[in-house]
Enzyme design. Structure first.
Site, PDB file in Angstrom:
ATOM      1  N   ASP A  36       0.817  -1.213   0.000  1.00 48.74           N
ATOM      2  CA  ASP A  36       0.000   0.000   0.000  1.00 48.74           C
ATOM      3  C   ASP A  36       0.844   1.252   0.000  1.00 48.74           C
ATOM      4  O   ASP A  36       2.039   1.204   0.214  1.00 48.74           O
ATOM      5  CB  ASP A  36      -0.806   0.059   1.305  1.00 48.74           C
ATOM      6  CG  ASP A  36      -2.021  -0.825   1.231  1.00 48.74           C
ATOM      7  OD1 ASP A  36      -2.415  -1.193   0.125  1.00 48.74           O
ATOM      8  OD2 ASP A  36      -2.563  -1.136   2.308  1.00 48.74           O
ATOM      9  N   LYS A  58      -2.722   4.940  -4.060  1.00 47.94           N
ATOM     10  CA  LYS A  58      -3.970   5.688  -4.154  1.00 47.94           C
ATOM     11  C   LYS A  58      -4.311   5.967  -5.611  1.00 47.94           C
ATOM     12  O   LYS A  58      -3.536   6.509  -6.356  1.00 47.94           O
ATOM     13  CB  LYS A  58      -3.785   7.005  -3.422  1.00 47.94           C
ATOM     14  CG  LYS A  58      -5.094   7.595  -2.961  1.00 47.94           C
ATOM     15  CD  LYS A  58      -4.860   8.649  -1.919  1.00 47.94           C
ATOM     16  CE  LYS A  58      -4.878  10.009  -2.575  1.00 47.94           C
ATOM     17  NZ  LYS A  58      -4.614  11.082  -1.616  1.00 47.94           N
ATOM     18  N   MET A 173      -8.399   8.560   9.250  1.00 50.26           N
ATOM     19  CA  MET A 173      -8.891   9.134   7.985  1.00 50.26           C
ATOM     20  C   MET A 173      -9.882  10.275   8.230  1.00 50.26           C
ATOM     21  O   MET A 173     -10.836  10.443   7.477  1.00 50.26           O
ATOM     22  CB  MET A 173      -9.593   8.043   7.144  1.00 50.26           C
ATOM     23  CG  MET A 173      -8.714   6.853   6.856  1.00 50.26           C
ATOM     24  SD  MET A 173      -9.574   5.502   6.049  1.00 50.26           S
ATOM     25  CE  MET A 173     -10.349   4.671   7.424  1.00 50.26           C
TER      26      MET A 173
HETATM   27  N1  SAH Z   1      -4.422  -0.267   8.987  1.00 51.96           N
HETATM   28  C1  SAH Z   1      -3.922   1.034   9.318  1.00 51.96           C
HETATM   29  C2  SAH Z   1      -4.927   2.123   9.063  1.00 51.96           C
HETATM   30  C3  SAH Z   1      -5.331   2.265   7.630  1.00 51.96           C
HETATM   31  S1  SAH Z   1      -6.459   3.558   7.365  1.00 51.96           S
HETATM   32  C4  SAH Z   1      -3.464   1.029  10.781  1.00 51.96           C
HETATM   33  O1  SAH Z   1      -3.732   0.071  11.503  1.00 51.96           O
HETATM   34  O2  SAH Z   1      -2.788   1.972  11.191  1.00 51.96           O
HETATM   35  C5  SAH Z   1      -5.400   4.888   6.938  1.00 51.96           C
HETATM   36  C6  SAH Z   1      -5.387   5.939   8.026  1.00 51.96           C
HETATM   37  O3  SAH Z   1      -4.561   5.504   9.094  1.00 51.96           O
HETATM   38  C7  SAH Z   1      -4.817   7.275   7.628  1.00 51.96           C
HETATM   39  O4  SAH Z   1      -5.777   8.052   6.959  1.00 51.96           O
HETATM   40  C8  SAH Z   1      -4.462   7.864   8.966  1.00 51.96           C
HETATM   41  O5  SAH Z   1      -5.600   8.347   9.627  1.00 51.96           O
HETATM   42  C9  SAH Z   1      -3.984   6.634   9.711  1.00 51.96           C
HETATM   43  N2  SAH Z   1      -2.514   6.492   9.660  1.00 51.96           N
HETATM   44  C10 SAH Z   1      -1.810   5.530   9.064  1.00 51.96           C
HETATM   45  N3  SAH Z   1      -0.491   5.689   9.267  1.00 51.96           N
HETATM   46  C11 SAH Z   1      -0.366   6.805  10.018  1.00 51.96           C
HETATM   47  C12 SAH Z   1       0.736   7.497  10.602  1.00 51.96           C
HETATM   48  N4  SAH Z   1       1.992   7.078  10.427  1.00 51.96           N
HETATM   49  N5  SAH Z   1       0.482   8.589  11.346  1.00 51.96           N
HETATM   50  C13 SAH Z   1      -0.774   9.033  11.541  1.00 51.96           C
HETATM   51  N6  SAH Z   1      -1.851   8.420  11.019  1.00 51.96           N
HETATM   52  C14 SAH Z   1      -1.664   7.319  10.277  1.00 51.96           C
END
Ligand code: SAH
Length: 488
Positions: A36, A58, A173
């Site tokens: 991803d 994306k 998100m």
């Molecule tokens: N599976 C992932 C989440 C996927 S949804 C998890 O468990 O973290 C994607 C969202 O995750 C982004 O829009 C953001 O809100 C959050 N996200 C992912 N990586 C991030 C990071 N390093 N710092 C802050 N938010 C993050």
């Protein structure tokens, strides 16, 4: 059952060391890696050189189709008997659609395993100095999506329940809807002065944090221009940040360095940079591929000549070549010379005594080593020496993919070249990958150490920002260099 195997692997939130041991092991076994956008691209350097990489980043407007495409890719490769890793940011089960993807595999009787990861909501929160629960401040937490799913473009959330029933709430998100989210929470019972925190790029060195209350956070975040990826944390625990913040307060926080070659001599540099808060991406960009040797040539060349070994690796590669070509070291008549004391010690360690190479008139040395180092020393000897090229350098798809993303997605702001071979490695890698040097230099600066390195960069027209002679105090020197350049 098909013989193929699929691992859904949680890559963790960003910091490359926050992947699980099990996840990393699966990654190293993979024939195919489907990844991803929200994974740290540097994780890709640690997979097999011949692994196939598929990016499903994306592509707005293609959402449904994209998910189908991904699932189809996983199936196709698994059915061919491949080991497939589906690498997902954070934890695969937290807004990661692992349920849908695994379900399809079950229907097709493809074996799979799901390896959890550290989710952004917990890790980014903690890296910002906020524990998600606390005996005195929060006995419950919830992760909630801020992704719009309703027709009016706002998230469909049970506001009354989460506002009243949960103490710490983490929205994923959701930055785009922050104003609406904070308004709804207050409307349904949360106090206006409840702490609120937004963490962008959590656990990366570039992590940014904005702190406020439900009343103030939306404006503050808008002013600071924080966009995704970011999480929103709401709850009293946020107020602990003042006491517990630890991560983004280091001298080199926000700085990130790419070092083109992994070398023992760099270990100290790398650990110092990391300890001081920088992200360091240190990796061998080029891969050595053994060159086939003609045995006659090898014997001719090596009889009664002076073989000059150019590096530690050249010593081992030479021994391997002699052996695998059916020769015995004792058939080689040559005098062995070492380019420097380190190489001299290496030769000694395998029972070979060698003097240091000193250029003399009338001498006809043979340079022994990899293509790149031979070119470098030829240059210094005005192309006068004969060569025994033991390895040629090639690039792997995974390294090109990783490098490109590190630069394009701005995970790296500085390339640090500390010696001439590092500079040549970088230049050759870019050449072989077909990447444009100009595009790279538009995004990052090159910091160079030492005169010799400077010559190499100049010769190849690579502009560098600073030449550091030596580094008595690495952190303050590098830190200052980077900071000065940023402010000028
Ligand atoms: N599976 C992932 C989440 C996927 S949804 C998890 O468990 O973290 C994607 C969202 O995750 C982004 O829009 C953001 O809100 C959050 N996200 C992912 N990586 C991030 C990071 N390093 N710092 C802050 N938010 C993050």
């Amino acid at each position: 059952m098909n013989k193929g195997m699929v691992y859904f692997v949680g890559a963790g939130p960003g910091d490359v060391d926050l992947i699980t041991v099990k996840g990393k092991r699966a990654l190293q076994q993979a024939d195919v890696v489907i990844f991803d956008r929200l994974i740290n691209p540097f994780l890709l350097t640690d997979i097999r050189n011949d692994a196939k990489l598929i990016y499903c980043g994306k592509q707005p407007c293609k959402h449904t189709l994209r998910q189908e495409d991904i699932q189809r890719e996983i199936l196709i490769h698994a059915k061919k008997g491949k080991t497939v890793v589906r690498l997902k940011g954070g934890d695969p089960a937290v807004f990661g659609r692992v349920g849908e993807e695994a379900e399809l595999l079950a229907e097709h009787r493809v074996a799979y395993e799901i390896i959890p990861g550290i989710t952004a909501g917990i890790a980014a929160t903690m890296y910002a100095g906020v524990p998600i629960t606390h005996r005195n401040h929060s006995k419950s937490f919830a992760v909630v999506t801020g992704h719009a799913s309703k027709e009016d473009g706002t998230p469909k959330i049970d506001w009354p329940s989460i506002s009243k029933g949960v103490e710490t709430i983490v929205f994923y998100m959701g930055v785009k809807h922050l104003k609406m989210i904070s308004t709804e929470l207050v409307k349904h019972g949360k106090a206006k002065d409840t702490g609120a925190l937004v963490v962008q790029w959590g656990t990366y060195s570039r992590q940014r944090t904005i702190e406020g209350t439900l009343a103030t956070i939306a404006n503050k975040v808008e002013q600071a221009k924080i966009t995704n990826p970011a999480i929103i944390v709401v709850g009293d625990v946020v107020k602990l940040r003042n006491k517990l913040a630890w991560f983004d307060q280091k001298p080199l926080s926000g700085k990130s360095f790419l070092i083109p070659r992994k070398m023992e001599t760099n270990e100290k540099t790398v650990s110092t940079l990391k300890e001081n808060g920088a992200d360091v991406f240190e990796h061998d960009l080029l891969i050595n591929r053994e060159e086939k040797q003609n045995i006659k040539n090898l014997l001719n060349l090596s009889s009664k000549r002076e073989l000059v070994f150019l590096s530690e690796k050249s010593v081992y590669a030479f021994l391997l070549t002699v052996g695998t070509n059916g020769l015995d070291l004792r058939q080689i008549q040559s005098t062995f010379l070492a380019i420097n004391e380190k190489v001299q010690r290496t030769l000694q360690s395998v029972g070979l005594q060698a003097n240091l190479f000193v250029k003399r008139v009338g001498m006809s040395p043979v340079l022994v080593g990899g293509e790149l180092e031979i070119n470098y020393y030829q240059d210094q000897l005005n192309n006068k020496a004969e060569e025994l090229v033991l390895t040629k350098q090639i690039v792997a798809q995974k390294d090109v993919e990783s490098f490109t993303r590190l630069i394009e997605e701005q995970h790296v702001n500085t390339i640090f070249v500390s010696n001439p071979m590092d500079a040549l490695t970088l230049i050759r890698f870019i050449e072989l990958s077909g990447i444009s040097m100009k595009d790279v230099l538009d995004k990052v600066k090159v910091i160079c150490q030492g005169k010799e390195t400077m010559h190499v960069l100049n010769k190849h027209n690579v502009p560098f920002e600073w030449a550091i002679e030596d580094l008595p105090d690495l952190v303050s020197t590098l830190g200052e260099v980077v900071l000065q350049k940023e402010s000028s």
